[in-house]
Design a protein around this motif. Structure first.
Motif, short mmCIF file in Angstrom:
data_model
loop_
_atom_site.label_atom_id
_atom_site.label_comp_id
_atom_site.label_asym_id
_atom_site.label_seq_id
_atom_site.Cartn_x
_atom_site.Cartn_y
_atom_site.Cartn_z
N TYR A 44 0.68 -1.05 -0.02
CA TYR A 44 -0.02 0.08 -0.12
C TYR A 44 0.79 1.13 0.13
N LEU A 45 0.64 2.21 -1.05
CA LEU A 45 1.23 3.42 -0.82
C LEU A 45 0.07 4.63 -0.22
N ILE A 46 0.45 5.01 0.79
CA ILE A 46 -0.51 5.87 1.41
C ILE A 46 0.26 7.37 1.42
N ILE A 47 -0.40 8.41 0.42
CA ILE A 47 -0.07 9.77 0.47
C ILE A 47 -1.07 10.59 0.92
N TYR A 48 -0.77 11.33 1.84
CA TYR A 48 -1.71 12.60 2.40
C TYR A 48 -1.54 13.80 1.37
N VAL A 49 -2.42 14.19 0.77
CA VAL A 49 -2.15 15.57 0.17
C VAL A 49 -3.36 16.53 0.01
N LYS A 50 -3.13 17.62 -0.39
CA LYS A 50 -4.15 18.69 -0.40
C LYS A 50 -4.18 19.26 -1.92
N ASN A 55 -7.98 -0.13 -9.27
CA ASN A 55 -7.05 -0.56 -8.27
C ASN A 55 -6.91 0.41 -7.27
N THR A 56 -8.06 1.08 -6.74
CA THR A 56 -7.99 1.88 -5.50
C THR A 56 -8.78 1.09 -4.32
N VAL A 57 -8.53 1.58 -3.02
CA VAL A 57 -9.35 0.99 -2.11
C VAL A 57 -10.18 2.06 -1.31
N GLU A 58 -11.21 1.41 -1.01
CA GLU A 58 -11.91 2.68 -0.10
C GLU A 58 -12.62 1.82 1.24
N ILE A 92 -4.61 9.45 -0.02
CA ILE A 92 -4.89 8.41 -1.09
C ILE A 92 -4.20 7.10 -0.81
N ILE A 93 -5.15 5.95 -0.81
CA ILE A 93 -4.46 4.58 -0.72
C ILE A 93 -4.40 4.08 -1.82
N ILE A 94 -3.26 3.58 -2.46
CA ILE A 94 -2.85 2.86 -3.58
C ILE A 94 -2.41 1.40 -3.37
N PRO A 95 -3.13 0.36 -3.51
CA PRO A 95 -2.87 -1.02 -3.38
C PRO A 95 -1.93 -1.44 -4.53
N GLY A 96 -1.18 -2.26 -4.35
CA GLY A 96 -0.45 -2.77 -5.68
C GLY A 96 0.50 -4.07 -5.14
N ASN A 97 1.13 -4.53 -6.01
CA ASN A 97 2.03 -5.46 -5.85
C ASN A 97 3.50 -5.14 -6.08
N GLN A 98 4.54 -5.84 -6.25
CA GLN A 98 5.85 -5.66 -6.43
C GLN A 98 6.02 -4.34 -7.39
#
Length: 139
Positions: free
Chosen positions: A3-9, A35-38, A96-102
Motif C-alpha cells: 500500500y502506498l498511502i499519500i496525504y495531499v491537499k 485499483n484503489t481502495v475505499e 490517497i490509498i494505492i494498493p499494488g504488488n511488487q
C-alpha cells in the motif's frame, strides 16, 4: 499486497469543477478506479518494518513505530479517490490509498516522486517525498 498511502491537499484554482480520473506515480504506475481502495472500517498495516527502516526512522524522526502496530481507520482521515469532484476555486485534503504488488514498490523511489493527477481535460504534476519501508530481499 503493498500500500502506498499519500496525504495531499489538491487545490482547484480554475473557474470550473474538475473530476479526478486517475493518478500516475513517476510515469510508471497508473492508479485507476479498478485499483484503489475505499476503507469501510479499517485497513490493518501488518508488515513489520525492517531494521533498515527502523534505523532510518529513528535517525530522521527520533522514533519508529513498527507497521504491525498501526491501522488506518475510516474515521481517522478524509480519503481522496479516483472519481472525486473538486468544485471551482476549492480544495480537498486527505489520504490517497494505492494498493499494488511488487510493480508498485518498484515504481516508487525513495525520496522525491512525481504524482500526476489526471482529469478529463488536463494533467497536473506535483512532487512528493516518500519514505519507503525497506523490504528485505528474502521477502
Amino acid at each position: 499486497m503493498f500500500y502506498l498511502i499519500i496525504y495531499v491537499k489538491i487545490n482547484n484554482l480554475s473557474h470550473t469543477g474538475i473530476t479526478i480520473s486517475n493518478f500516475i506515480i513517476n510515469n510508471k504506475f497508473l492508479v485507476s478506479k479498478l485499483n484503489t481502495v475505499e476503507i469501510e472500517k479499517e485497513l490493518p498495516l501488518k508488515y513489520f518494518a525492517s531494521k533498515e527502516s527502523e534505523s532510518r526512522d529513528l535517525k530522521n524522526y527520533g522514533h519508529a513505530v513498527p507497521m504491525s502496530f498501526t491501522a488506518l481507520r475510516h474515521d481517522d482521515y478524509d480519503f481522496i479517490n479516483v472519481g472525486n469532484r473538486i468544485e471551482a476555486k476549492s480544495s480537498i485534503e486527505g489520504a490517497i490509498i494505492i494498493p499494488g504488488n511488487q510493480s508498485l514498490y518498484v515504481a516508487v523511489d525513495e525520496g522525491i516522486n512525481k504524482l500526476t493527477i489526471v482529469t478529463p481535460d488536463k494533467k497536473f504534476d506535483t512532487y512528493i517525498k516518500i519514505d519507503k519501508t525497506v523490504i528485505p530481499s528474502n521477502s
